[in-house]
Design a protein around this motif. Structure first.
Motif, PDB file in Angstrom:
ATOM      1  N   ASP A   5       0.830  -1.208   0.000  1.00  0.00           N
ATOM      2  CA  ASP A   5       0.000   0.000   0.000  1.00  0.00           C
ATOM      3  C   ASP A   5       0.867   1.262   0.000  1.00  0.00           C
ATOM      4  N   VAL A   6       1.998   1.184   0.671  1.00  0.00           N
ATOM      5  CA  VAL A   6       2.921   2.330   0.682  1.00  0.00           C
ATOM      6  C   VAL A   6       3.431   2.590  -0.738  1.00  0.00           C
ATOM      7  N   ILE A   7       3.806   1.509  -1.424  1.00  0.00           N
ATOM      8  CA  ILE A   7       4.301   1.644  -2.812  1.00  0.00           C
ATOM      9  C   ILE A   7       3.201   2.239  -3.703  1.00  0.00           C
ATOM     10  N   LEU A   8       1.980   1.766  -3.522  1.00  0.00           N
ATOM     11  CA  LEU A   8       0.873   2.256  -4.362  1.00  0.00           C
ATOM     12  C   LEU A   8       0.509   3.703  -4.033  1.00  0.00           C
ATOM     13  N   LYS A   9       0.618   4.070  -2.765  1.00  0.00           N
ATOM     14  CA  LYS A   9       0.181   5.409  -2.344  1.00  0.00           C
ATOM     15  C   LYS A   9       1.233   6.493  -2.537  1.00  0.00           C
ATOM     16  N   ASP A 111       4.130   6.213   4.521  1.00  0.00           N
ATOM     17  CA  ASP A 111       3.605   5.356   5.589  1.00  0.00           C
ATOM     18  C   ASP A 111       3.029   6.192   6.738  1.00  0.00           C
ATOM     19  N   GLU A 112       3.523   7.424   6.881  1.00  0.00           N
ATOM     20  CA  GLU A 112       3.047   8.323   7.950  1.00  0.00           C
ATOM     21  C   GLU A 112       1.939   9.252   7.458  1.00  0.00           C
ATOM     22  N   GLY A 113       1.460   9.027   6.219  1.00  0.00           N
ATOM     23  CA  GLY A 113       0.400   9.887   5.682  1.00  0.00           C
ATOM     24  C   GLY A 113       0.919  11.184   5.099  1.00  0.00           C
ATOM     25  N   LEU A 114       2.231  11.263   4.898  1.00  0.00           N
ATOM     26  CA  LEU A 114       2.857  12.481   4.365  1.00  0.00           C
ATOM     27  C   LEU A 114       3.169  12.322   2.889  1.00  0.00           C
TER      28      LEU A 114
ATOM     29  N   MET B   1       3.601  -7.480   4.786  1.00  0.00           N
ATOM     30  CA  MET B   1       4.365  -7.097   5.971  1.00  0.00           C
ATOM     31  C   MET B   1       4.182  -5.591   6.203  1.00  0.00           C
ATOM     32  N   GLU B   2       4.188  -5.169   7.459  1.00  0.00           N
ATOM     33  CA  GLU B   2       4.112  -3.737   7.744  1.00  0.00           C
ATOM     34  C   GLU B   2       5.368  -3.045   7.191  1.00  0.00           C
ATOM     35  N   PHE B   3       5.189  -1.817   6.715  1.00  0.00           N
ATOM     36  CA  PHE B   3       6.300  -1.106   6.097  1.00  0.00           C
ATOM     37  C   PHE B   3       7.537  -1.050   7.004  1.00  0.00           C
ATOM     38  N   ILE B   4       7.336  -0.689   8.258  1.00  0.00           N
ATOM     39  CA  ILE B   4       8.491  -0.517   9.153  1.00  0.00           C
ATOM     40  C   ILE B   4       9.262  -1.836   9.325  1.00  0.00           C
ATOM     41  N   ASP B   5       8.533  -2.965   9.305  1.00  0.00           N
ATOM     42  CA  ASP B   5       9.209  -4.267   9.420  1.00  0.00           C
ATOM     43  C   ASP B   5      10.056  -4.557   8.184  1.00  0.00           C
ATOM     44  N   VAL B   6       9.588  -4.106   7.027  1.00  0.00           N
ATOM     45  CA  VAL B   6      10.357  -4.285   5.796  1.00  0.00           C
ATOM     46  C   VAL B   6      11.677  -3.506   5.893  1.00  0.00           C
ATOM     47  N   ILE B   7      11.580  -2.265   6.366  1.00  0.00           N
ATOM     48  CA  ILE B   7      12.791  -1.437   6.529  1.00  0.00           C
ATOM     49  C   ILE B   7      13.768  -2.111   7.504  1.00  0.00           C
ATOM     50  N   LEU B   8      13.229  -2.642   8.601  1.00  0.00           N
ATOM     51  CA  LEU B   8      14.091  -3.257   9.621  1.00  0.00           C
ATOM     52  C   LEU B   8      14.690  -4.570   9.127  1.00  0.00           C
ATOM     53  N   LYS B   9      13.931  -5.313   8.326  1.00  0.00           N
ATOM     54  CA  LYS B   9      14.383  -6.652   7.889  1.00  0.00           C
ATOM     55  C   LYS B   9      15.295  -6.624   6.678  1.00  0.00           C
ATOM     56  N   SER B  32       6.974  -2.810  -8.259  1.00  0.00           N
ATOM     57  CA  SER B  32       7.317  -1.771  -7.267  1.00  0.00           C
ATOM     58  C   SER B  32       8.302  -0.766  -7.873  1.00  0.00           C
ATOM     59  N   ALA B  33       9.161  -1.244  -8.775  1.00  0.00           N
ATOM     60  CA  ALA B  33      10.105  -0.345  -9.460  1.00  0.00           C
ATOM     61  C   ALA B  33       9.383   0.466 -10.538  1.00  0.00           C
ATOM     62  N   ARG B  34       8.453  -0.177 -11.208  1.00  0.00           N
ATOM     63  CA  ARG B  34       7.689   0.509 -12.247  1.00  0.00           C
ATOM     64  C   ARG B  34       6.974   1.734 -11.665  1.00  0.00           C
ATOM     65  N   LEU B  35       6.558   1.627 -10.411  1.00  0.00           N
ATOM     66  CA  LEU B  35       5.808   2.712  -9.761  1.00  0.00           C
ATOM     67  C   LEU B  35       6.713   3.733  -9.072  1.00  0.00           C
ATOM     68  N   ALA B  36       8.012   3.523  -9.143  1.00  0.00           N
ATOM     69  CA  ALA B  36       8.960   4.446  -8.498  1.00  0.00           C
ATOM     70  C   ALA B  36       8.997   5.776  -9.254  1.00  0.00           C
ATOM     71  N   PRO B  37       9.363   6.843  -8.553  1.00  0.00           N
ATOM     72  CA  PRO B  37       9.507   8.137  -9.242  1.00  0.00           C
ATOM     73  C   PRO B  37      10.819   8.190 -10.023  1.00  0.00           C
ATOM     74  N   SER B  38      10.857   9.039 -11.035  1.00  0.00           N
ATOM     75  CA  SER B  38      12.101   9.280 -11.779  1.00  0.00           C
ATOM     76  C   SER B  38      12.116  10.738 -12.210  1.00  0.00           C
ATOM     77  N   ALA B  39      13.289  11.243 -12.542  1.00  0.00           N
ATOM     78  CA  ALA B  39      13.406  12.660 -12.914  1.00  0.00           C
ATOM     79  C   ALA B  39      12.471  12.960 -14.077  1.00  0.00           C
ATOM     80  N   SER B  40      11.626  13.960 -13.919  1.00  0.00           N
ATOM     81  CA  SER B  40      10.641  14.366 -14.931  1.00  0.00           C
ATOM     82  C   SER B  40       9.766  13.201 -15.396  1.00  0.00           C
ATOM     83  N   ASN B  41       9.642  12.193 -14.551  1.00  0.00           N
ATOM     84  CA  ASN B  41       8.866  10.980 -14.852  1.00  0.00           C
ATOM     85  C   ASN B  41       9.229  10.369 -16.211  1.00  0.00           C
TER      86      ASN B  41
END
Lengths: 171, 171
Positions: A5-9, A111-114, B1-9, B32-41
């Motif tokens: 959901d974070v990736i989508l949002k 994830d924090e709504g920001l 998985m919750e986002f924070i757990d992904v960061i920690l793991k 997830s990469a397809r949805l990532a931002p890029s310069a000037s999209n």
């Protein structure tokens, strides 16, 4: 929030409510960057947290006068402290390290709504001078963080088949 | 998985079980990469998915003979297709765009119980030649993805106060 959901949002947000981010939330966002990987785990980064209104306005002016930047609660300046370090491929790792840390921050903020936005267009020398960044270091980018005051539409992206190929290069 | 757990793991994994990744999981990672931002999209990226054993061994040889790389289920080659594009800061956006996409992939892989490692040390010309990447494009990095066969210890990181400062640069 669930990771997917974070990736989508996550969206690039260019309009913000004027509202402060509680310190503990900001620190969770920074923590996600602290845990990011970097080349040889050198962690060659310093993040300048800019919250002062006049300072944000000056940064916005230095970033092509996009004054919405000053409405963000926080601007993070991502400074690479080893710009001469080269990986085995011959490329500098500075941009990669800061970009990885900023990607973690952007997702953590979501994830924090920001909302966040990468700012890559700015007067580099002027911004470094204004922020007091030593000449030898590289200001890779700026990241705005704040409470979204817009809802962007659907993400405009290439189809998955356009961005992948198997085993060897193909157009 | 919750986002924070992904960061920690999320950890850089350098030992893998020889096991295939189901196609639908791989596609979620790419998504997830397809949805990532890029310069000037511009989304100036192509991801070469390498799964053939002999190809993985050749890549491992080209990456300083670190043969554990060949044990990964998949190696993703991240190719920037607009290496001459410069952002307003004067810097190239290639490394930033690929790094952001790879950061999304690494976290998405963690969410799937997989491990990844950024490979930045490789014979750039040799790898491009082997993969058939046109000379004008830039192979920014490689990402191994697979089922972890190691449990790294605590993350070794600087303290948060070492990596931040407020308003202006300070050491």
């Amino acid at each position: 929030m669930e990771f997917i959901d974070v990736i989508l949002k996550r969206r690039s947000i260019r309009a913000y409510k004027r509202k402060n981010i509680p310190e503990e939330i900001l620190m969770r966002i920074i923590e996600s960057a602290r845990l990011a990987p970097s080349a040889s785990n050198l962690q060659p980064w310093k993040f300048i947290i800019i919250r002062d209104n006049k300072a944000k306005q000056e940064i916005a002016r230095l970033a092509k006068e996009r004054m919405w930047i000053a409405d963000a609660s926080v601007i993070i300046a991502g400074v690479a402290t080893n710009p001469d370090y080269r990986m085995g491929s011959g490329q500098s790792s500075s941009a990669i390290d800061i970009a990885t840390a900023f990607a973690h921050m952007s997702l953590a903020a979501t994830d924090e709504g920001l909302g966040t936005c990468w700012i890559g267009s700015f007067d580099s020398d002027g911004s470094k001078r204004f922020l007091g960044i030593p000449e030898k270091f590289l200001l890779v980018g700026l990241l705005t963080i704040g409470y979204p005051d817009e809802k962007p539409g659907e993400k405009d992206r290439k189809r998955i088949q356009e961005i992948i190929c198997y085993e060897k290069w193909s157009d």
